[in-house]
Write an enzyme that holds these catalytic residues in place. Structure first.
Site, PDB file in Angstrom:
ATOM      1  CG  ASN A 144      -3.846  -1.682 -12.906  1.00  0.00           C
ATOM      2  OD1 ASN A 144      -3.822  -1.896 -11.685  1.00  0.00           O
ATOM      3  ND2 ASN A 144      -3.127  -2.288 -14.022  1.00  0.00           N
ATOM      4  CB  ILE A 166      -7.453 -11.091 -13.456  1.00  0.00           C
ATOM      5  CG1 ILE A 166      -5.788 -11.114 -13.660  1.00  0.00           C
ATOM      6  CG2 ILE A 166      -7.791 -10.483 -14.745  1.00  0.00           C
ATOM      7  CD1 ILE A 166      -5.166 -12.186 -14.505  1.00  0.00           C
ATOM      8  CG  LEU A 167     -10.921  -6.344 -11.102  1.00  0.00           C
ATOM      9  CD1 LEU A 167     -10.878  -4.858 -11.130  1.00  0.00           C
ATOM     10  CD2 LEU A 167     -11.861  -6.779  -9.587  1.00  0.00           C
ATOM     11  CG  MET A 184      -1.235  -8.294  -6.095  1.00  0.00           C
ATOM     12  SD  MET A 184      -0.487  -7.326  -7.434  1.00  0.00           S
ATOM     13  CE  MET A 184       0.344  -8.566  -7.973  1.00  0.00           C
ATOM     14  CG  ASN A 187       1.888   3.006  -5.561  1.00  0.00           C
ATOM     15  OD1 ASN A 187       2.100   3.935  -6.135  1.00  0.00           O
ATOM     16  ND2 ASN A 187       2.563   1.993  -5.788  1.00  0.00           N
ATOM     17  CG  ASP A 202      -0.789  -5.089 -15.598  1.00  0.00           C
ATOM     18  OD1 ASP A 202      -1.417  -4.437 -15.010  1.00  0.00           O
ATOM     19  OD2 ASP A 202      -0.153  -5.912 -15.469  1.00  0.00           O
ATOM     20  CG  HIS A 235       1.831  -2.653 -15.580  1.00  0.00           C
ATOM     21  ND1 HIS A 235       2.077  -3.669 -14.856  1.00  0.00           N
ATOM     22  CD2 HIS A 235       2.687  -2.665 -16.917  1.00  0.00           C
ATOM     23  CE1 HIS A 235       2.909  -4.451 -15.624  1.00  0.00           C
ATOM     24  NE2 HIS A 235       3.180  -3.745 -16.731  1.00  0.00           N
ATOM     25  CD  GLU A 276       4.420   1.686  -9.444  1.00  0.00           C
ATOM     26  OE1 GLU A 276       3.797   0.948  -9.891  1.00  0.00           O
ATOM     27  OE2 GLU A 276       4.942   1.285  -8.093  1.00  0.00           O
ATOM     28  N   GLY A 282       0.893  -1.240   0.160  1.00  0.00           N
ATOM     29  CA  GLY A 282       0.080   0.072   0.079  1.00  0.00           C
ATOM     30  C   GLY A 282       0.832   1.227  -0.108  1.00  0.00           C
TER      31      GLY A 282
HETATM   32  C1  GRF Z   1       3.127  -1.238  -7.486  1.00  0.00           C
HETATM   33  O1  GRF Z   1       4.424  -1.520  -8.188  1.00  0.00           O
HETATM   34  C2  GRF Z   1       2.103  -1.603  -8.625  1.00  0.00           C
HETATM   35  O2  GRF Z   1       2.356  -0.802  -9.666  1.00  0.00           O
HETATM   36  C3  GRF Z   1       1.712  -2.913  -8.782  1.00  0.00           C
HETATM   37  O3  GRF Z   1       1.800  -3.327  -7.523  1.00  0.00           O
HETATM   38  C4  GRF Z   1       2.699  -2.547  -6.605  1.00  0.00           C
HETATM   39  C5  GRF Z   1       1.968  -2.029  -5.589  1.00  0.00           C
HETATM   40  O4  GRF Z   1       2.764  -1.535  -4.368  1.00  0.00           O
HETATM   41  N1  GRF Z   1       0.525  -3.093  -9.622  1.00  0.00           N
HETATM   42  P1  GRF Z   1       2.196  -0.792  -3.322  1.00  0.00           P
HETATM   43  O5  GRF Z   1       1.453  -1.871  -2.481  1.00  0.00           O
HETATM   44  O6  GRF Z   1       1.359   0.423  -3.571  1.00  0.00           O
HETATM   45  O7  GRF Z   1       3.276  -0.461  -2.267  1.00  0.00           O
END
Ligand code: GRF
Length: 201
Positions: free
Chosen positions: A109, A94-95, A92, A16, A152, A111, A181, A14
């Protein structure tokens, strides 16, 4: 000022999600995170959400459930928050269309690779390995809409090149990718919020 409603979906660390929380708290993102949804109890992002006082929901898929059924239930849960955008920040699973079709043009999303490259899990590791094999000169990240079940894949909202240096360990590259990111995701959500019609009313 009106705030956009976000639901953030996670499965892990988490970081992000944290970037979004920080931007909301700093006042640089006109949004409210209505809920954080995780498909697993173990996701550290749930703790981040709780610390920020955000509503959390844990929705693991039961063994006997098929994916479409699970996704339909998930859609009902998310719909209740009337989100302007649903952010898949390390979600994680796939929807299937039984989730996606409930939120046209609203699912975003992230990626950790450039469009069309390294779809699926371990993208950063695969990019790093490809660099070692002299197959690529750099990697990158992208933020895109999720119109269908393609992994993706989908209309690209933003992308950025991330350099790889010869002395980089995988951990070095992971750190650099994640930092990029955090910035690009927040920036892209900000732009999408500004595009919402009701913000111009
Ligand atoms: C990120 O690298 C994102 O691009 C991928 O999963 C990772 C999630 O990281 N889909 P976090 O849980 O936000 O630290």
């Amino acid at each position: 000022m009106k705030k956009a409603a976000l639901v953030v979906m996670i499965s892990g660390n988490g970081s992000n999600l944290q970037a979004i929380i920080d931007a909301v708290q700093a006042g640089s993102l006109a949004a409210e995170i209505k809920a954080v949804v995780s498909n697993t109890r173990e996701a550290y992002g749930l703790e981040r959400a709780r610390l920020a006082g955000i509503h959390t929901l844990i929705k693991p898929k039961r063994k006997e459930q098929d994916r479409a059924q699970y996704d339909a239930e998930l859609a009902e849960i998310v719909k209740a928050f009337q989100p302007d955008f649903i952010i898949l920040a390390g979600w994680m699973r796939i929807l299937t269309m039984s989730f996606i079709s409930a939120f046209p043009n609203r699912i975003i999303n992230l990626h950790p690779a450039l469009p069309g490259t390294f779809p699926g899990v371990n993208a950063i590791e695969r990019a790093w390995q490809s660099y070692q094999n002299n197959e690529i000169k750099h990697t990158g990240i992208m933020v895109h809409l999720v119109p269908d079940e393609g992994v993706d894949l989908g209309p690209v909202l933003a992308q950025k090149i991330v350099e790889i240096n010869p002395q980089d360990t995988l951990e070095d590259l992971e750190k650099r990718v994640h930092l990029c990111e955090h910035e690009l995701l927040v920036e892209t959500i900000h732009k999408k919020i500004l595009d919402l019609e009701e913000f111009h009313a």
